[in-house]
Design a protein around this motif. Structure first.
Motif, PDB file in Angstrom:
ATOM      1  N   LEU A  25      25.758  16.216  20.613  1.00 35.64           N
ATOM      2  CA  LEU A  25      25.164  16.971  19.513  1.00 35.64           C
ATOM      3  C   LEU A  25      24.874  16.051  18.328  1.00 35.64           C
ATOM      4  CD1 LEU A  25      24.388  19.684  18.103  1.00 35.64           C
ATOM      5  CD2 LEU A  25      26.801  19.835  17.425  1.00 35.64           C
ATOM      6  N   ALA A  26      25.847  15.251  17.941  1.00 42.26           N
ATOM      7  CA  ALA A  26      25.683  14.345  16.792  1.00 42.26           C
ATOM      8  C   ALA A  26      24.550  13.352  17.028  1.00 42.26           C
ATOM      9  CB  ALA A  26      26.988  13.611  16.512  1.00 42.26           C
ATOM     10  N   SER A  28      21.981  13.700  19.087  1.00 40.34           N
ATOM     11  CA  SER A  28      20.717  14.435  19.102  1.00 40.34           C
ATOM     12  C   SER A  28      20.258  14.776  17.690  1.00 40.34           C
ATOM     13  CB  SER A  28      20.856  15.719  19.928  1.00 40.34           C
ATOM     14  OG  SER A  28      21.135  15.407  21.272  1.00 40.34           O
ATOM     15  N   ILE A  29      21.180  15.176  16.847  1.00 40.81           N
ATOM     16  CA  ILE A  29      20.837  15.502  15.465  1.00 40.81           C
ATOM     17  C   ILE A  29      20.366  14.252  14.730  1.00 40.81           C
ATOM     18  CG2 ILE A  29      21.831  16.176  13.222  1.00 40.81           C
ATOM     19  CD1 ILE A  29      23.404  18.328  14.793  1.00 40.81           C
ATOM     20  N   SER A  30      21.057  13.144  14.918  1.00 40.19           N
ATOM     21  CA  SER A  30      20.635  11.915  14.215  1.00 40.19           C
ATOM     22  C   SER A  30      19.257  11.449  14.686  1.00 40.19           C
ATOM     23  CB  SER A  30      21.672  10.802  14.379  1.00 40.19           C
ATOM     24  OG  SER A  30      21.715  10.331  15.698  1.00 40.19           O
ATOM     25  N   GLN A  31      18.917  11.709  15.944  1.00 42.14           N
ATOM     26  CA  GLN A  31      17.603  11.323  16.456  1.00 42.14           C
ATOM     27  C   GLN A  31      16.504  12.281  15.996  1.00 42.14           C
ATOM     28  OE1 GLN A  31      18.295  11.259  20.686  1.00 42.14           O
ATOM     29  NE2 GLN A  31      19.137   9.182  20.671  1.00 42.14           N
ATOM     30  N   GLN A  32      16.793  13.574  16.014  1.00 42.21           N
ATOM     31  CA  GLN A  32      15.753  14.559  15.720  1.00 42.21           C
ATOM     32  C   GLN A  32      15.728  15.038  14.262  1.00 42.21           C
ATOM     33  OE1 GLN A  32      15.250  17.595  18.752  1.00 42.21           O
ATOM     34  NE2 GLN A  32      16.413  16.318  20.185  1.00 42.21           N
ATOM     35  N   LEU A  33      16.825  14.800  13.560  1.00 39.83           N
ATOM     36  CA  LEU A  33      16.905  15.136  12.141  1.00 39.83           C
ATOM     37  C   LEU A  33      17.411  13.899  11.396  1.00 39.83           C
ATOM     38  CD1 LEU A  33      18.705  18.611  12.489  1.00 39.83           C
ATOM     39  CD2 LEU A  33      16.255  18.230  12.121  1.00 39.83           C
ATOM     40  N   LYS A  37      22.694  14.102   6.830  1.00 34.21           N
ATOM     41  CA  LYS A  37      23.780  13.210   6.410  1.00 34.21           C
ATOM     42  C   LYS A  37      25.141  13.595   6.995  1.00 34.21           C
ATOM     43  CE  LYS A  37      21.385  11.238   2.788  1.00 34.21           C
ATOM     44  NZ  LYS A  37      20.179  10.957   3.531  1.00 34.21           N
ATOM     45  N   GLN A  38      25.387  14.921   7.105  1.00 31.63           N
ATOM     46  CA  GLN A  38      26.718  15.349   7.523  1.00 31.63           C
ATOM     47  C   GLN A  38      26.643  16.509   8.509  1.00 31.63           C
ATOM     48  OE1 GLN A  38      29.275  16.627   4.354  1.00 31.63           O
ATOM     49  NE2 GLN A  38      31.064  16.730   5.671  1.00 31.63           N
ATOM     50  N   GLY A 102      25.593  21.216   4.917  1.00 33.98           N
ATOM     51  CA  GLY A 102      25.925  22.452   4.223  1.00 33.98           C
ATOM     52  C   GLY A 102      25.151  23.672   4.669  1.00 33.98           C
ATOM     53  N   VAL A 103      24.183  23.525   5.564  1.00 31.52           N
ATOM     54  CA  VAL A 103      23.406  24.654   6.081  1.00 31.52           C
ATOM     55  C   VAL A 103      24.086  25.126   7.373  1.00 31.52           C
ATOM     56  CG1 VAL A 103      21.174  25.447   6.933  1.00 31.52           C
ATOM     57  CG2 VAL A 103      21.274  23.753   5.084  1.00 31.52           C
TER      58      VAL A 103
END
Length: 155
Positions: A25-26, A28-33, A37-38, A102-103
């Motif tokens: 998950l982390a 994938s998020i760093s690649q696509q978003l 930051k957190q 935070g979202v």
């Protein structure tokens, strides 16, 4: 105990997924978003619910049991509704909750164990592992897409 809402429920740990589902998950998020930051994950769990199937043939089936049957309202992590699984088949249930910068996000997904790549026969472990993979990939995709939509709506 057969009358418990926990009967026939198995939590499927990280040994079912490589890489670890939170690491996946982390990444994938760093690649696509890439601007995120957190990441905070409060729940990322998968369960196999075989409750109804395992109760087959005992006294806890039929119209009387349906009045007290466990469903998603009893426990969102391990149970399903009649509409989600009308045939009451064994099912993998995944839940992912947390936040990105935070979202908050909260996603739930179900998959039925089936043979990988549409095969006709396989062992139960392979079918479950394939369903867990589908759930992890689907939850990750859903969280990322939902975050993109939320961020795009924010002024």
């Amino acid at each position: 105990m057969v009358t418990s809402c926990q009967y026939g429920i198995d939590r499927l740990g990280d040994e079912w997924v490589t890489p670890n589902k939170v690491d996946y998950l982390a990444r994938s998020i760093s690649q696509q978003l890439p601007d995120s930051k957190q990441l905070t994950v409060t729940h990322f769990v998968t369960y196999l619910n075989m409750q109804y199937w395992l109760r087959a043939g005992n006294i806890f089936r039929g119209p009387v049991w349906e009045l007290v049957e466990c469903d998603e309202n009893t426990d969102e992590f391990v149970n399903y509704t009649q509409a989600e699984n009308p045939q009451r088949q064994p099912i993998i249930i995944g839940t992912l909750k947390g936040n990105i910068d935070g979202v908050s996000f909260s996603q739930r997904m179900l998959a039925f164990p089936e043979c990988p790549d549409g095969g006709d026969t396989c062992v139960g472990w392979d079918a479950r592992a394939y369903a867990v993979k589908k759930v992890v990939l689907g939850l990750t995709h859903s969280v990322i897409e939902a975050h993109k939509q939320q961020v795009s709506l924010t002024p």
